[in-house]
Design a protein around this motif. Structure first.
Motif, PDB file in Angstrom:
ATOM      1  N   ALA A  14       0.833  -1.198   0.000  1.00  0.00           N
ATOM      2  CA  ALA A  14       0.000   0.000   0.000  1.00  0.00           C
ATOM      3  C   ALA A  14       0.868   1.247   0.000  1.00  0.00           C
ATOM      4  CB  ALA A  14      -0.913   0.005   1.223  1.00  0.00           C
ATOM      5  N   ILE A  15       0.420   2.258  -0.737  1.00  0.00           N
ATOM      6  CA  ILE A  15       1.017   3.591  -0.679  1.00  0.00           C
ATOM      7  C   ILE A  15      -0.002   4.497  -0.011  1.00  0.00           C
ATOM      8  CG2 ILE A  15       1.855   5.563  -2.005  1.00  0.00           C
ATOM      9  CD1 ILE A  15       2.533   3.530  -4.258  1.00  0.00           C
ATOM     10  N   VAL A  16       0.410   5.176   1.044  1.00  0.00           N
ATOM     11  CA  VAL A  16      -0.480   6.087   1.764  1.00  0.00           C
ATOM     12  C   VAL A  16       0.161   7.466   1.789  1.00  0.00           C
ATOM     13  CG1 VAL A  16      -1.679   6.581   3.927  1.00  0.00           C
ATOM     14  CG2 VAL A  16      -1.317   4.195   3.221  1.00  0.00           C
ATOM     15  N   THR A  17      -0.518   8.472   1.245  1.00  0.00           N
ATOM     16  CA  THR A  17       0.018   9.834   1.278  1.00  0.00           C
ATOM     17  C   THR A  17      -0.535  10.579   2.494  1.00  0.00           C
ATOM     18  OG1 THR A  17      -1.739  10.877  -0.049  1.00  0.00           O
ATOM     19  CG2 THR A  17       0.103   9.840  -1.239  1.00  0.00           C
ATOM     20  N   SER A  63       2.810  16.780  -4.727  1.00  0.00           N
ATOM     21  CA  SER A  63       2.386  17.589  -5.860  1.00  0.00           C
ATOM     22  C   SER A  63       3.490  17.782  -6.893  1.00  0.00           C
ATOM     23  CB  SER A  63       1.908  18.962  -5.381  1.00  0.00           C
ATOM     24  OG  SER A  63       2.981  19.744  -4.886  1.00  0.00           O
ATOM     25  N   LYS A  64       4.700  17.352  -6.572  1.00  0.00           N
ATOM     26  CA  LYS A  64       5.835  17.564  -7.461  1.00  0.00           C
ATOM     27  C   LYS A  64       6.065  16.370  -8.381  1.00  0.00           C
ATOM     28  CE  LYS A  64       6.631  21.503  -5.481  1.00  0.00           C
ATOM     29  NZ  LYS A  64       6.225  22.762  -6.171  1.00  0.00           N
ATOM     30  N   ALA A  86      -3.345  12.860   1.532  1.00  0.00           N
ATOM     31  CA  ALA A  86      -2.721  14.155   1.810  1.00  0.00           C
ATOM     32  C   ALA A  86      -3.658  15.304   1.434  1.00  0.00           C
ATOM     33  CB  ALA A  86      -1.408  14.284   1.051  1.00  0.00           C
ATOM     34  N   ALA A  87      -3.723  16.327   2.290  1.00  0.00           N
ATOM     35  CA  ALA A  87      -4.633  17.450   2.038  1.00  0.00           C
ATOM     36  C   ALA A  87      -4.126  18.712   2.710  1.00  0.00           C
ATOM     37  CB  ALA A  87      -6.036  17.115   2.541  1.00  0.00           C
ATOM     38  N   ARG A  88      -4.516  19.828   2.125  1.00  0.00           N
ATOM     39  CA  ARG A  88      -4.252  21.146   2.695  1.00  0.00           C
ATOM     40  C   ARG A  88      -5.535  21.969   2.624  1.00  0.00           C
ATOM     41  NH1 ARG A  88       1.446  22.241  -0.527  1.00  0.00           N
ATOM     42  NH2 ARG A  88       2.873  21.577   1.122  1.00  0.00           N
ATOM     43  N   ILE A  89      -5.591  23.010   3.426  1.00  0.00           N
ATOM     44  CA  ILE A  89      -6.776  23.867   3.437  1.00  0.00           C
ATOM     45  C   ILE A  89      -6.338  25.305   3.672  1.00  0.00           C
ATOM     46  CG2 ILE A  89      -7.191  23.590   5.923  1.00  0.00           C
ATOM     47  CD1 ILE A  89     -10.219  23.481   5.243  1.00  0.00           C
ATOM     48  N   VAL A  90      -7.096  26.246   3.116  1.00  0.00           N
ATOM     49  CA  VAL A  90      -6.868  27.677   3.329  1.00  0.00           C
ATOM     50  C   VAL A  90      -8.192  28.304   3.739  1.00  0.00           C
ATOM     51  CG1 VAL A  90      -6.408  29.875   2.168  1.00  0.00           C
ATOM     52  CG2 VAL A  90      -4.903  27.930   1.768  1.00  0.00           C
ATOM     53  N   GLY A 112      -1.794  16.167  -6.699  1.00  0.00           N
ATOM     54  CA  GLY A 112      -1.058  15.079  -6.061  1.00  0.00           C
ATOM     55  C   GLY A 112      -1.785  13.753  -6.180  1.00  0.00           C
ATOM     56  N   ALA A 113      -3.107  13.787  -5.995  1.00  0.00           N
ATOM     57  CA  ALA A 113      -3.906  12.561  -6.136  1.00  0.00           C
ATOM     58  C   ALA A 113      -3.897  12.067  -7.575  1.00  0.00           C
ATOM     59  CB  ALA A 113      -5.335  12.824  -5.672  1.00  0.00           C
ATOM     60  N   PHE A 114      -3.996  12.999  -8.521  1.00  0.00           N
ATOM     61  CA  PHE A 114      -3.942  12.622  -9.937  1.00  0.00           C
ATOM     62  C   PHE A 114      -2.612  11.961 -10.281  1.00  0.00           C
ATOM     63  CE2 PHE A 114      -1.840  14.473 -13.743  1.00  0.00           C
ATOM     64  CZ  PHE A 114      -2.354  13.611 -14.696  1.00  0.00           C
ATOM     65  N   LEU A 115      -1.509  12.573  -9.887  1.00  0.00           N
ATOM     66  CA  LEU A 115      -0.190  12.041 -10.234  1.00  0.00           C
ATOM     67  C   LEU A 115       0.016  10.644  -9.651  1.00  0.00           C
ATOM     68  CD1 LEU A 115       1.978  15.258  -9.669  1.00  0.00           C
ATOM     69  CD2 LEU A 115       1.394  14.204 -11.872  1.00  0.00           C
ATOM     70  N   HIS A 116      -0.361  10.468  -8.390  1.00  0.00           N
ATOM     71  CA  HIS A 116      -0.165   9.165  -7.747  1.00  0.00           C
ATOM     72  C   HIS A 116      -1.115   8.114  -8.315  1.00  0.00           C
ATOM     73  CE1 HIS A 116       2.423  11.348  -5.075  1.00  0.00           C
ATOM     74  NE2 HIS A 116       2.738  10.239  -4.431  1.00  0.00           N
TER      75      HIS A 116
END
Length: 248
Positions: A14-17, A63-64, A86-90, A112-116
């Motif tokens: 499993a990969i978990v971000t 995201s990179k 993984a998530a961020r919020i503003v 990031g979700a798309f790339l992974h």
């Protein structure tokens, strides 16, 4: 054998971000306890504290470019389960939000979700098996003032889930998401002194009368990732204590 004894992900990788804390950390620990080898990825170096036999930490910005390839490479192209957590919020009204604020959220929550997902899917399609679980939100469907970037990103994540589910189903790969409600995590610590306390209090507005603990969401991840959920495809499984079905 009781449900607590079911090793539904035994022998899988499993990969978990977003693995350093909260839902991500709880998911790493649960999947590992149930037999999976886990790549625990986070931009926070605290993720290295999870290092153990069967848990490989990876410090990276999801995201990179290159981070997804690195994570999938560590999985050694074995049976991959991917948890995009993984998530961020503003917190800003739209009129005060900068392009940098918008991108800060979108690049992690969606890009990031798309790339992974893209890189993991390449392996899964070859193997004709695999599961992707995206941690979405009740904000995938409902708006809240001052978090437009977050609600937009979670809506996009729900649509990414559905679209990839249609593209991958014929290859034996399932894609689903969890519409989580208030969960007691450190997500809001950047904006307030006691983020977990705020989430705990806000969760009292749900019909169930409380917020969730990260381990409760991790249990749903483990189920959706397993063969026990073999007929669930393209769903956003709501886990919000009933918040989304009430009218106030």
């Amino acid at each position: 054998m009781t449900l607590k004894e079911v090793n539904e992900v035994e022998g899988k990788v499993a990969i978990v971000t977003g693995a350093a804390s909260g839902i991500g950390k709880a998911t790493v620990e649960l999947l590992h306890a149930r037999g999976a080898r886990v790549i625990a990825e986070d931009i926070n170096s605290d993720v290295e504290k999870l290092a153990a036999d069967g848990i490989v930490p990876l410090v990276a910005d999801i995201s990179k470019d290159g981070s997804a390839e690195q994570a999938v490479g560590l999985a050694l192209e074995q049976s991959v389960l991917l948890v995009n957590n993984a998530a961020r919020i503003v917190y800003k009204p739209v009129v005060d939000m900068t392009r940098e604020d918008w991108n800060y959220v979108m690049e992690t929550n969606v890009t990031g979700a798309f790339l992974h997902s893209r890189e993991a899917a390449k392996v899964m399609m070859k193997q004709r098996r695999g599961s992707i679980v995206n941690i979405a939100s009740y904000a995938s469907y409902f708006a809240f003032p001052t978090i437009a970037a977050d609600t937009s990103s979670k809506g996009a994540l729900a649509q990414l889930t559905r679209t990839m589910a249609l593209e991958l189903a014929e290859h034996g790969v399932r894609v689903n998401a969890i519409g989580s409600g208030d969960v007691v995590t450190n997500l809001l610590n950047e904006f307030m002194e006691d983020g977990p306390g705020f989430l705990r209090e806000h969760g009292k507005g749900a019909p169930i009368g409380r917020a969730a603990e990260p381990s409760e969401i991790a249990e749903i991840v483990a189920f959706l990732a397993s063969d026990r959920a073999s007929f669930i495809v393209g769903s956003v499984v709501m886990a919000d204590g009933g918040y989304s079905v009430q009218i106030k």
